[in-house]
Design a protein around this motif. Structure first.
Motif: not given
Length: 401
Positions: A32-33, A43-48, A52-59
């Motif tokens: 959540l962002e 709320i700008s982002k809400n993803l599933i 855990l490696d995918e977090i690097n693309l969104h943070v």
């Protein structure tokens, strides 16, 4: 106002959260962002995320990341009518056969229907190590359903269904907690915001931080270290961008200025070569260009010193209670005058700013005085602004040759 500005610099207006939960296929991650626009949260982002490696693309590495552990590695238990309010005693009462030193714990509702969540330190630390491989450090961690306490006051439902717990509410408190694994998404209205039930814990954790509410855990020191690390990174990043922009603009102005005089010099050489008076004007103009070039060289040479190293060390040493608002490296000894060389003090760094804690200010000065490249530090000015903050100005003398 100063506190708001300081908080905006050290934390920004964007906050992200990641809840680690589990599904039939293993761990699952709810991201959540949230953006803070004045006094409103959007709320700008809400993803599933499935990995855990995918977090690097969104943070963003300088955005505060709130990390919530709420999978099957977390044990949560509710105590009714407990005879103690001591935190360690509550943990032992809920889980009497554990070695408390090897667990992280968090407690909510200490006074009534107490809820205790625990997790092995080994598991939580392993996730933190994995995130560090992506150069991601969380701003704050939480375990179990503790952060839900922040938002139940904003909802009027009698039952909240999380991913692995059902919460029965009564008068703004959790009356009953039951374990229950569900996969159905539900939407809750939280003070005008629509939130999925799988995002409630993350949102509650962020909201708790923004409201400055106290939390009962045995990992407060770790959260404080995480906060200081991100604050220092954001401050250093801001100073670096400002310095880069300043020197870029300065060099651009100097280039335009020098180019202007070189154009005039070339024009005089072409059109006025035959005239003695014209030759004299040409010589004067060339001297002006040379003088300007010498000034540019002086500034350029001074910028090639150890300024980056010194400012980096100073930025890393700044405690959270101190905010710098001006850094003057190698200040001018005299005002710039026409046709005279620029004189700078190569061994001086001037710092001015605000301090919210006199003791931390003194400790900071003492820590700087221990640096082998600093000869002495002199406090030029220290005035009280109000009961909580003071303005200061210090002069650092280096041992440059």
């Amino acid at each position: 106002m100063i506190q708001k500005i300081t908080r905006h610099i050290t934390e920004g207006s964007v906050f992200s959260g990641l809840e680690i939960n589990n599904s039939d296929k293993g761990d699952i991650y709810y991201f959540l962002e949230i953006k803070k626009l004045k006094d409103e949260l959007v709320i700008s982002k809400n993803l599933i995320l499935n990995n855990l490696d995918e977090i690097n693309l969104h943070v963003n590495k300088t955005t505060p990341l709130f990390l919530c552990f709420n999978n099957d590695k977390i044990l949560t238990k509710q105590l009714n009518n407990s005879n103690t309010s001591l935190e360690a005693a509550l943990v032992n009462e809920a889980f009497p056969n554990i070695d408390i030193k090897t667990f992280y714990w968090e407690i909510i509702q200490k006074s009534k229907n107490c809820i205790v969540s625990i997790s092995r330190k080994e598991y939580v630390d392993s996730i933190l190590i994995k995130l560090s491989q992506f150069k991601i450090t969380p701003f704050q961690i939480s375990i179990g359903v503790s952060s839900i306490a922040e938002i139940i006051q904003f909802t009027h439902v009698e039952m909240v269904h999380l991913k692995n717990h059902d919460l029965k509410l009564n008068n703004g408190e959790i009356f009953e907690l039951k374990s229950n694994v569900i996969n159905q998404e539900e939407i809750y209205q939280i003070n005008g915001l629509e939130l999925y039930n799988f995002s409630l814990l993350i949102f509650g954790q962020i909201l708790s931080h923004l409201n400055g509410n106290q939390r009962f855990t045995n990992f407060s020191d770790q959260n404080q270290k995480f906060k200081i690390q991100l604050n220092n990174e954001r401050i250093f990043n801001s100073i670096g961008k400002f310095a880069l922009a300043f020197f870029g603009i300065l060099l651009l102005v100097n280039f335009i200025f020098v180019n202007h005089y070189f154009s005039k010099t070339s024009e005089l050489k072409t059109n006025l070569l035959a005239s003695d008076s014209q030759k004299e004007n040409l010589i004067k103009l060339e001297n002006i260009v040379k003088s300007k070039q010498d000034k540019i060289n002086t500034i350029s040479n001074s910028s090639n010193s150890k300024s980056t190293y010194y400012l980096d060390i100073i930025a890393q040493s700044i405690p959270p209670s101190i905010l710098l608002n001006k850094i003057n490296y190698q200040p001018l000894t005299k005002n710039i005058q026409e046709n005279k060389p620029i004189l700078i003090d190569k061994k001086i760094i001037l710092l001015t700013g605000l301090s919210n804690d006199n003791n931390e200010f003194s400790k900071w000065i003492e820590s700087l005085e221990k640096k082998d490249w600093i000869n002495s530090i002199e406090t030029l000015d220290f005035d009280f602004v109000n009961d909580n903050s003071s303005e200061f100005s210090i002069e650092i003398k280096t041992n440059d040759k």
